[in-house]
Design an enzyme around this catalytic site. Sequence first.
Site, PDB file in Angstrom:
ATOM      1  N   HIS A 192       0.827  -1.217   0.000  1.00 40.12           N
ATOM      2  CA  HIS A 192       0.000   0.000   0.000  1.00 40.12           C
ATOM      3  C   HIS A 192       0.855   1.258   0.000  1.00 40.12           C
ATOM      4  CE1 HIS A 192      -4.045  -1.391   0.142  1.00 40.12           C
ATOM      5  NE2 HIS A 192      -3.753  -2.269   1.073  1.00 40.12           N
ATOM      6  N   ARG A 299     -10.736  -2.566 -14.112  1.00 38.62           N
ATOM      7  CA  ARG A 299     -10.482  -3.824 -13.380  1.00 38.62           C
ATOM      8  C   ARG A 299     -11.405  -3.865 -12.163  1.00 38.62           C
ATOM      9  NH1 ARG A 299      -4.635  -2.507 -14.831  1.00 38.62           N
ATOM     10  NH2 ARG A 299      -3.748  -4.424 -15.656  1.00 38.62           N
ATOM     11  N   GLU A 434      -5.348 -13.334 -23.185  1.00 42.96           N
ATOM     12  CA  GLU A 434      -4.232 -13.284 -22.232  1.00 42.96           C
ATOM     13  C   GLU A 434      -3.760 -14.675 -21.855  1.00 42.96           C
ATOM     14  OE1 GLU A 434      -5.277 -11.376 -18.538  1.00 42.96           O
ATOM     15  OE2 GLU A 434      -7.267 -12.242 -18.508  1.00 42.96           O
ATOM     16  N   ASP A 458      -0.475 -11.174 -18.491  1.00 43.28           N
ATOM     17  CA  ASP A 458      -0.658 -12.615 -18.285  1.00 43.28           C
ATOM     18  C   ASP A 458      -0.162 -13.404 -19.483  1.00 43.28           C
ATOM     19  OD1 ASP A 458      -1.666 -13.208 -15.704  1.00 43.28           O
ATOM     20  OD2 ASP A 458      -3.474 -12.101 -16.216  1.00 43.28           O
ATOM     21  N   CYS A 505      -4.394  -3.976 -23.774  1.00 43.69           N
ATOM     22  CA  CYS A 505      -4.561  -3.288 -22.489  1.00 43.69           C
ATOM     23  C   CYS A 505      -3.487  -3.680 -21.470  1.00 43.69           C
ATOM     24  CB  CYS A 505      -5.943  -3.535 -21.906  1.00 43.69           C
ATOM     25  SG  CYS A 505      -6.211  -5.251 -21.446  1.00 43.69           S
TER      26      CYS A 505
HETATM   27  C1  PEP Z   1      -3.055  -8.464 -18.446  1.00 44.41           C
HETATM   28  O1  PEP Z   1      -2.965  -9.606 -17.980  1.00 44.41           O
HETATM   29  O2  PEP Z   1      -2.311  -8.032 -19.342  1.00 44.41           O
HETATM   30  C2  PEP Z   1      -4.077  -7.539 -17.951  1.00 44.41           C
HETATM   31  C3  PEP Z   1      -4.298  -6.372 -18.523  1.00 44.41           C
HETATM   32  O3  PEP Z   1      -4.753  -7.899 -16.837  1.00 44.41           O
HETATM   33  P1  PEP Z   1      -4.157  -7.865 -15.347  1.00 44.41           P
HETATM   34  O4  PEP Z   1      -2.859  -7.146 -15.378  1.00 44.41           O
HETATM   35  O5  PEP Z   1      -5.208  -7.187 -14.532  1.00 44.41           O
HETATM   36  O6  PEP Z   1      -4.034  -9.334 -15.045  1.00 44.41           O
HETATM   37 MG    MG Z   2      -4.557 -10.475 -16.768  1.00 48.80          MG
END
Ligand code: PEP
Ligand code: MG
Length: 546
Positions: A192, A299, A434, A458, A505
Amino acid sequence: MVLLQGIAASEGYAIGKLYVNVETIAMTVPEKAKDPHWEISRFLQAREQACTEVGTVYHRALARVGEHRSSIFKIHLALLQDEDFFLSVSDCIRERGVTAETAVQETGQRFYRMFEEMDDDYMKARGADVLDITSRLLNFLAEERGEKQKPWLPDGAEGILAVDEIMPSQTIQLDAGHVTALVTRTGSKTSHSAILARSLRIPAVTGLGKDFDKLVNGSCMILDGFKGIVIQDPDTETLRKYQEEIDAYNQRQKALESYKGMKAVTLDGTVIKLEANISHPNDLDEVLDDGADGVGLFRTEFLFMYWGRLPTEEEQFHAYRMVLEQMQGKRVVIRTLDIGADKQVPYLKMDREENPAMGRRSVRFCLENPDLFLTQLRALLRAAQYGKLGILIPMVVSVEEVLSVRRLLEQAAQKLEEEGIPFSREYEIGAMIETPSAAIISDLLAPHVDFFSIGTNDLTQFVMAADRENPHVAALCDSQHPAIRRILDLAVKNGVRAGIRVAVCGEVAADPSMTRFLLSLGVRELSVAPASLLEIRHEIQSIRLP
Ligand code: PEP
Ligand code: MG
């Protein structure tokens, strides 16, 4: 000159005098007390003062970093008012005849250990919160004895603060005008305190470990929050090089300001949609200020984490509606609950798994828990009336998962219709690409969705078989690896060929060295953290596509 490597917790540079502050609250009071009633009343008074102070800190944090990142102080208030904590302190005083200080310190340690021993990362992190409120209570007890707490830096001083550990409530009180950067012995990138340092734009290097002992109070230091290094007593050449780097960085930041509100268009006139990733409606201020073309990734799991309980349909509906309304007709992509692995929601008590990143997480968990999932889908359908909504399914590995989510959406819509609750069927549905599986079968997925959103974070960890959370394989978790480029090429081309929108993203979207590559594949939509909007817009404007 001494170069020490830590964790890059908050970006930015600082050069200045180092103030090493390893003061902990010294127990100068006797352990035994004469009057237990008096000690209990001292504790109660300290607790009242601590609650008032935390309330003030909460409101200050709210104004500086928004609700989402301030909610930690609500947890502190709850801990301060916790009945078990109070009973433990008062029993300790009564039964063992100790002072309030000893009782608070012992109780704090006991509660800390209790949290520390828990398996769950979220609950483990509560240990730091217990230490935070314990030190606050001890400060008030010390004040009552007439001892004044020492400030972090001497009056009027400005420089880099080095502390063993810093609590979130202490971080939020740091004044960036005095504390130009932060270096700590403990901590990680996702603590945090690190999150707050980033919000406050205080450069920080955490997790120095044993090397922390090499820091010398009063020495000159360079802190590089990009690389996670500190350089103590730099030589003239290093100082000069860093000064140049800092000047260039500052100039770049200043120049980027002029990109606020501009369109992301390449030199040849190709229009790119540059959108923002958010975790909470409060993140929208910067997004709106910088003029993003929409929200490419909301998210939602963070709503679930920070409330400490399941948010109701009504609460979710309000959060989603607020984002859609504030974006005034620009598309908002809301991702369904992506919990598990690195994103734990403790109260859901998910089974412990050997390999949670590849376990019952994300859409798998949602499909196994239809009641919880339907609540979110109902809230999304209701919110769809207030703007241009995209519903994004995370961790997809098969066409069947997409079809199951579609069926549940229809079920939710029919139920809302029966109940006479207004909602809209005007929304788009997308799949996150992903997992290697989703990328490989992207031609099969494309006919069932309106868009792809490629999650390179991911995707990289699964393609490279390198845990994104494990610093020991950080070099292997490389989003620029040829394997990632090839799999991106495959997924983007399959999406484009099927005539659906293809966005990126993951963090690759915010990496300017990858922008040209992504656009050349056919990507026309990038979604990045708010802090990267201007830099990527600038990059896009410098690219000419063939
Ligand atoms: C990703 O996996 O690229 C993604 C955008 O999701 P997160 O980082 O929330 O897993
Ligand atoms: Mg992800």
